[in-house]
Design an enzyme around this catalytic site. Sequence first.
Site, PDB file in Angstrom:
ATOM      1  N   ARG A 106      -2.607  -6.300  -8.178  1.00 57.60           N
ATOM      2  CA  ARG A 106      -1.510  -7.265  -8.007  1.00 57.60           C
ATOM      3  C   ARG A 106      -1.543  -8.374  -9.044  1.00 57.60           C
ATOM      4  O   ARG A 106      -0.511  -8.894  -9.438  1.00 57.60           O
ATOM      5  CB  ARG A 106      -1.593  -7.905  -6.613  1.00 57.60           C
ATOM      6  N   SER A 144      -3.183  -8.125   3.231  1.00 54.34           N
ATOM      7  CA  SER A 144      -3.387  -7.794   4.644  1.00 54.34           C
ATOM      8  C   SER A 144      -3.787  -9.027   5.433  1.00 54.34           C
ATOM      9  O   SER A 144      -3.367  -9.205   6.577  1.00 54.34           O
ATOM     10  CB  SER A 144      -4.452  -6.712   4.782  1.00 54.34           C
ATOM     11  N   LYS A 197     -15.920  -7.640   5.854  1.00 56.47           N
ATOM     12  CA  LYS A 197     -14.716  -7.906   6.661  1.00 56.47           C
ATOM     13  C   LYS A 197     -14.877  -7.381   8.082  1.00 56.47           C
ATOM     14  O   LYS A 197     -15.416  -6.289   8.278  1.00 56.47           O
ATOM     15  CB  LYS A 197     -13.496  -7.218   6.019  1.00 56.47           C
ATOM     16  N   HIS A 249       0.839  -1.210   0.000  1.00 53.21           N
ATOM     17  CA  HIS A 249       0.000   0.000   0.000  1.00 53.21           C
ATOM     18  C   HIS A 249       0.873   1.259   0.000  1.00 53.21           C
ATOM     19  O   HIS A 249       0.566   2.242  -0.679  1.00 53.21           O
ATOM     20  CB  HIS A 249      -0.913   0.020   1.240  1.00 53.21           C
TER      21      HIS A 249
HETATM   22  N1  COA Z   1      -0.301  -4.289  -1.681  1.00 54.02           N
HETATM   23  C1  COA Z   1      -0.695  -5.139  -0.737  1.00 54.02           C
HETATM   24  N2  COA Z   1      -1.943  -5.563  -0.615  1.00 54.02           N
HETATM   25  C2  COA Z   1      -2.834  -5.097  -1.485  1.00 54.02           C
HETATM   26  C3  COA Z   1      -2.491  -4.218  -2.499  1.00 54.02           C
HETATM   27  C4  COA Z   1      -1.153  -3.804  -2.568  1.00 54.02           C
HETATM   28  N3  COA Z   1      -0.747  -2.949  -3.501  1.00 54.02           N
HETATM   29  N4  COA Z   1      -3.586  -3.937  -3.210  1.00 54.02           N
HETATM   30  C5  COA Z   1      -4.578  -4.635  -2.661  1.00 54.02           C
HETATM   31  N5  COA Z   1      -4.124  -5.335  -1.619  1.00 54.02           N
HETATM   32  C6  COA Z   1      -4.897  -6.247  -0.776  1.00 54.02           C
HETATM   33  C7  COA Z   1      -5.303  -5.686   0.539  1.00 54.02           C
HETATM   34  O1  COA Z   1      -4.284  -5.885   1.468  1.00 54.02           O
HETATM   35  C8  COA Z   1      -6.530  -6.506   0.849  1.00 54.02           C
HETATM   36  O2  COA Z   1      -6.150  -7.776   1.319  1.00 54.02           O
HETATM   37  P1  COA Z   1      -7.101  -8.689   2.226  1.00 54.02           P
HETATM   38  O3  COA Z   1      -8.348  -8.948   1.437  1.00 54.02           O
HETATM   39  O4  COA Z   1      -6.267  -9.885   2.450  1.00 54.02           O
HETATM   40  O5  COA Z   1      -7.396  -7.922   3.470  1.00 54.02           O
HETATM   41  C9  COA Z   1      -7.161  -6.681  -0.518  1.00 54.02           C
HETATM   42  O6  COA Z   1      -6.106  -6.551  -1.447  1.00 54.02           O
HETATM   43  C10 COA Z   1      -8.178  -5.643  -0.881  1.00 54.02           C
HETATM   44  O7  COA Z   1      -8.667  -5.001   0.211  1.00 54.02           O
HETATM   45  P2  COA Z   1      -8.681  -3.436   0.423  1.00 54.02           P
HETATM   46  O8  COA Z   1      -7.700  -2.742  -0.414  1.00 54.02           O
HETATM   47  O9  COA Z   1      -8.596  -3.169   1.867  1.00 54.02           O
HETATM   48  O10 COA Z   1     -10.070  -3.037  -0.133  1.00 54.02           O
HETATM   49  P3  COA Z   1     -11.465  -3.742  -0.025  1.00 54.02           P
HETATM   50  O11 COA Z   1     -11.686  -4.477  -1.268  1.00 54.02           O
HETATM   51  O12 COA Z   1     -11.671  -4.463   1.255  1.00 54.02           O
HETATM   52  O13 COA Z   1     -12.393  -2.451  -0.049  1.00 54.02           O
HETATM   53  C11 COA Z   1     -13.303  -0.412   0.730  1.00 54.02           C
HETATM   54  C12 COA Z   1     -12.422  -1.616   1.053  1.00 54.02           C
HETATM   55  C13 COA Z   1     -13.534   0.331   2.034  1.00 54.02           C
HETATM   56  C14 COA Z   1     -12.592   0.499  -0.263  1.00 54.02           C
HETATM   57  C15 COA Z   1     -14.633  -0.902   0.085  1.00 54.02           C
HETATM   58  O14 COA Z   1     -15.188  -1.956   0.825  1.00 54.02           O
HETATM   59  C16 COA Z   1     -15.642   0.219  -0.027  1.00 54.02           C
HETATM   60  O15 COA Z   1     -15.543   1.043  -0.926  1.00 54.02           O
HETATM   61  N6  COA Z   1     -16.591   0.274   0.948  1.00 54.02           N
HETATM   62  C17 COA Z   1     -17.589   1.341   1.029  1.00 54.02           C
HETATM   63  C18 COA Z   1     -18.880   0.977   0.280  1.00 54.02           C
HETATM   64  C19 COA Z   1     -18.678   1.230  -1.191  1.00 54.02           C
HETATM   65  O16 COA Z   1     -18.598   2.365  -1.632  1.00 54.02           O
HETATM   66  N7  COA Z   1     -18.564   0.131  -1.971  1.00 54.02           N
HETATM   67  C20 COA Z   1     -18.216   0.236  -3.390  1.00 54.02           C
HETATM   68  C21 COA Z   1     -19.421   0.337  -4.243  1.00 54.02           C
HETATM   69  S1  COA Z   1     -20.336  -1.171  -4.252  1.00 54.02           S
END
Ligand code: COA
Length: 153
Positions: free
Chosen positions: A91, A128, A42, A18
């Site tokens: 990724r 994560s 989550k 990140h």
């Molecule tokens: N390096 C390391 N890890 C990475 C990465 C990178 N460059 N890019 C993505 N990841 C990983 C994250 O660590 C995470 O891993 P995990 O699933 O093992 O925890 C995963 O990829 C993606 O998770 P994250 O980036 O935290 O995003 P998310 O998909 O859980 O989304 C929100 C989180 C808050 C952005 C999303 O749920 C959201 O927008 N919620 C609000 C409601 C909304 O507007 N929804 C969208 C419209 S439907």
Amino acid sequence: MKRIAFFPGTFDPFTKGHEDIAIRGTQLFDEVIIGIGHNSKKKRFFPAEKMKDLIELHFENNPQVKVILYQGLTAKVAKDLGACVLLRGLRNTTDFEYENSIAQANRYVNGIDTVFIYTSPEYSHLSSSIIRELHKFGHDVGEFVPFHLKEGI
Ligand code: COA
């Protein structure tokens, strides 16, 4: 006008992957706002407020990076902050499939586009949840996270 990118995620925890995306984002935009949001699928392990403090401290000498906690729809919050795009890391092809539909949904909400940056290869295996799992079992995750995570937080 300042070009702001909103970088949303759960960041549970924020990883070196990140950090890589945020820093590379500052080379493309004037400001990157890291938004710690809530994914309804989550359950958090590291408290969001604590994670915000750690990320903020980590970037304290970088005026281009800000950190916020937010509730509600990501696309709406991004627009309210004056962001011109959402920023996400990619990724692999699994991320692509997932991000494709989320990016379409966010664009549907209010027309905001998502800019993707390919994760640097050295971080493409990081997630994560894997880091959380290692940390829970007492393994030192210092090489994957850009700051020290105390036990239990
Ligand atoms: N390096 C390391 N890890 C990475 C990465 C990178 N460059 N890019 C993505 N990841 C990983 C994250 O660590 C995470 O891993 P995990 O699933 O093992 O925890 C995963 O990829 C993606 O998770 P994250 O980036 O935290 O995003 P998310 O998909 O859980 O989304 C929100 C989180 C808050 C952005 C999303 O749920 C959201 O927008 N919620 C609000 C409601 C909304 O507007 N929804 C969208 C419209 S439907």
